[in-house]
Design an enzyme around this catalytic site. Structure first.
Site, PDB file in Angstrom:
ATOM      1  NE  ARG A 125      47.141  58.769  22.906  1.00 51.72           N
ATOM      2  CZ  ARG A 125      47.286  59.077  21.610  1.00 51.72           C
ATOM      3  NH1 ARG A 125      47.041  58.174  20.684  1.00 51.72           N
ATOM      4  NH2 ARG A 125      47.675  60.279  21.247  1.00 51.72           N
ATOM      5  CE1 TYR A 136      31.057  44.132  36.064  1.00 45.98           C
ATOM      6  CE2 TYR A 136      32.092  45.229  34.206  1.00 45.98           C
ATOM      7  CZ  TYR A 136      31.716  45.223  35.537  1.00 45.98           C
ATOM      8  OH  TYR A 136      31.990  46.300  36.332  1.00 45.98           O
ATOM      9  CG  ASP A 184      35.364  38.745  29.499  1.00 47.69           C
ATOM     10  OD1 ASP A 184      36.289  38.273  30.173  1.00 47.69           O
ATOM     11  OD2 ASP A 184      34.753  39.786  29.804  1.00 47.69           O
ATOM     12  CE  LYS A 223      36.887  41.993  38.119  1.00 47.67           C
ATOM     13  NZ  LYS A 223      37.081  43.150  37.284  1.00 47.67           N
TER      14      LYS A 223
HETATM   15  N1  LCS Z   1      34.730  41.189  31.965  1.00 51.21           N
HETATM   16  C1  LCS Z   1      34.347  40.522  33.068  1.00 51.21           C
HETATM   17  C2  LCS Z   1      33.983  39.079  32.969  1.00 51.21           C
HETATM   18  C3  LCS Z   1      34.290  41.179  34.290  1.00 51.21           C
HETATM   19  O1  LCS Z   1      33.910  40.485  35.362  1.00 51.21           O
HETATM   20  C4  LCS Z   1      34.629  42.565  34.350  1.00 51.21           C
HETATM   21  C5  LCS Z   1      34.563  43.318  35.619  1.00 51.21           C
HETATM   22  C6  LCS Z   1      35.006  43.216  33.173  1.00 51.21           C
HETATM   23  C7  LCS Z   1      35.060  42.496  31.992  1.00 51.21           C
HETATM   24  C8  LCS Z   1      35.387  44.661  33.169  1.00 51.21           C
HETATM   25  O2  LCS Z   1      36.635  44.823  33.754  1.00 51.21           O
HETATM   26  P1  LCS Z   1      37.133  46.149  34.486  1.00 51.21           P
HETATM   27  O3  LCS Z   1      36.879  47.274  33.523  1.00 51.21           O
HETATM   28  O4  LCS Z   1      36.354  46.312  35.728  1.00 51.21           O
HETATM   29  O5  LCS Z   1      38.591  45.911  34.683  1.00 51.21           O
HETATM   30  N2  LCS Z   1      33.857  42.651  36.628  1.00 51.21           N
HETATM   31  C9  LCS Z   1      33.574  43.109  37.812  1.00 51.21           C
HETATM   32  C10 LCS Z   1      32.776  42.391  38.724  1.00 51.21           C
HETATM   33  O6  LCS Z   1      32.204  41.328  38.502  1.00 51.21           O
HETATM   34  N3  LCS Z   1      32.742  43.045  39.855  1.00 51.21           N
HETATM   35  O7  LCS Z   1      33.373  44.258  39.769  1.00 51.21           O
HETATM   36  C11 LCS Z   1      33.973  44.378  38.458  1.00 51.21           C
END
Ligand code: LCS
Length: 406
Positions: free
Chosen positions: A59, A112, A184, A209
């Protein structure tokens, strides 16, 4: 690999974060261990006291995780990175590290969905107030700054509107007020946008992503510019506990080796798909940073090294017609997430941005009819043929609806 400052981005993708390993292993070994054995009680004590360097507990730090972190720090042009369990773990760690009760946050209105809810539901309870503004309008950001504004949080291009914010101009306004700019960068990846080049202070990603790129990992990362911030963020992350594990780090690091060529293909195909969509008679509007019709097209040219793989659009007939379309595609899959090798289609108002509520969505320009498409690396003619079949199904359903019943 010995790199110099002129090493190209493509080469960095393949070699960054890679060190000399035991047995001559070319890729980082997976240290799938939760804990590390001390040589003696004194050794353990001196590691904890910071008198000696070494691994203690995963951790806190792990060599496989560090290799992936170093790779991303180098690609973003930052000092160091912190691997997180998810993109949301990265977002919550950033706000946990940077805000206290009584502070104010400015956040992009098109962001998001769960990022909005995190601020509105959790950080609000801890006395952190947030204002959501269209950050593609720099003046609106300047107008929202208050004496207690600590963080300006920008998603650019925004999810899902693809609104582009002027990072240099916002950073200038933020720094005048001693506020920190967090970007982001999930939608672009460091292959297409490096926010530190535009004076941002902290960069984060959902690794889920484009960086991983293969739809098989949930992960996040935070990149910082200096040792002091790094130490503070590392402490916060260790305490909140949202760290990534070694195996997922290994997969992300492997994915990064092809980031550059994947992004090239995403960009090459997405412009063709966007141009195809723009000409189709049942398409009401298309938003893609590479189309001249994008409201911040010129800014995108200055800030990006490519236009990305994300497209949003609306079909005539609103969401009902959008659903006909989504149910008619065969190659693309109806699924949330984005940035993987496979094309994905989804409906933000009822899926990724549902939790925001209609009012916040409308304020962010996320209409009920908006459909989001993540262009994969399949053959682009086949992607377009798939969309063509689906849009023609929409056309048929609209024609049928228009025929008066007898
Ligand atoms: N930031 C952006 C721009 C995102 O699109 C997402 C997830 C996150 C942060 C959060 O990331 P995660 O915790 O899911 O790894 N976006 C998603 C979307 O547009 N569709 O499903 C997940």
């Amino acid at each position: 690999m010995k790199k110099n400052s002129k090493t190209s981005f493509e080469t960095k993708c393949v070699h960054s974060g890679i060190d000399e390993y035991e047995f001559g292993s070319v890729v980082p070994p997976i240290y799938q261990t939760s804990t590390f054995k001390f040589k003696s009680a004194q050794h353990g004590a001196s590691l904890f006291a910071g008198e000696e360097k070494g691994y203690i507990y995963t951790r806190l730090a792990n060599p496989t995780v560090e290799a992936m972190e170093n790779s991303i720090a180098e690609l973003e042009g930052g000092y160091k990175a912190l691997g997180c369990a998810s993109g949301m773990a990265a977002v919550s760690t950033v706000f946990g590290a940077l805000t206290s009760s009584g502070d104010h946050v400015i956040c992009s209105a098109a962001v998001y969905g769960p990022t909005t809810t995190l601020l509105n539901a959790i950080f609000k309870r801890y006395g952190v107030e947030s204002t959501f503004v269209d950050t593609s309008n720099t003046q609106a950001v300047k107008d929202a700054v208050k004496p207690n504004t600590k963080v300006i949080y920008i998603e650019t291009p925004g999810n899902p509107t693809l609104a582009i914010s002027d990072l240099s101009a916002i950073a200038e306004a933020a720094h005048k007020n001693n506020a920190v700019v967090v970007v982001d960068n999930t939608f672009m990846s460091p292959a297409l946008q490096r926010p530190f080049e535009f004076s941002a202070d902290v960069v984060l990603h959902s690794l889920t992503k484009f960086l991983n790129g293969h739809a098989d990992v949930i992960g996040g990362v935070i990149v910082v510019k200096d040792e002091e911030t790094y130490k503070h963020f590392r402490k916060t992350l260790s305490q909140l506990g949202g760290v990534i594990d070694p195996f997922n780090s290994f997969l992300v690091h492997r994915g990064i080796k092809t980031l550059s060529i994947r992004m090239e293909r995403h960009c090459e195909s997405a412009i063709k798909v966007a141009e195809y969509l723009e000409k189709h008679p049942v398409i009401k509007w298309v938003r893609y940073p590479g189309l001249k019709s994008h409201p911040q097209y010129e800014l995108g040219l200055r800030q990006h090294d490519g236009h990305g793989g994300m497209i949003t659009f609306e079909v005539e007939g609103g969401i009902e017609a959008g659903r006909v379309m989504m149910n008619s595609v065969k190659l693309a899959q109806i699924a949330v997430s984005l940035g993987g090798v496979e094309s994905l289609i989804q409906h933000p108002a009822s899926m990724t941005h549902y939790s925001m509520g209609k009012e916040a969505r409308e304020a962010g320009g996320i209409s009920d009819g908006l459909v989001r498409f993540s262009v994969g690396i399949e053959n682009v003619d086949e992607i377009i043929a798939d969309l063509d079949f689906a849009l023609n199904s929409v056309k048929e359903s609209l024609t049928k609806a228009a025929v008066p019943s007898v």
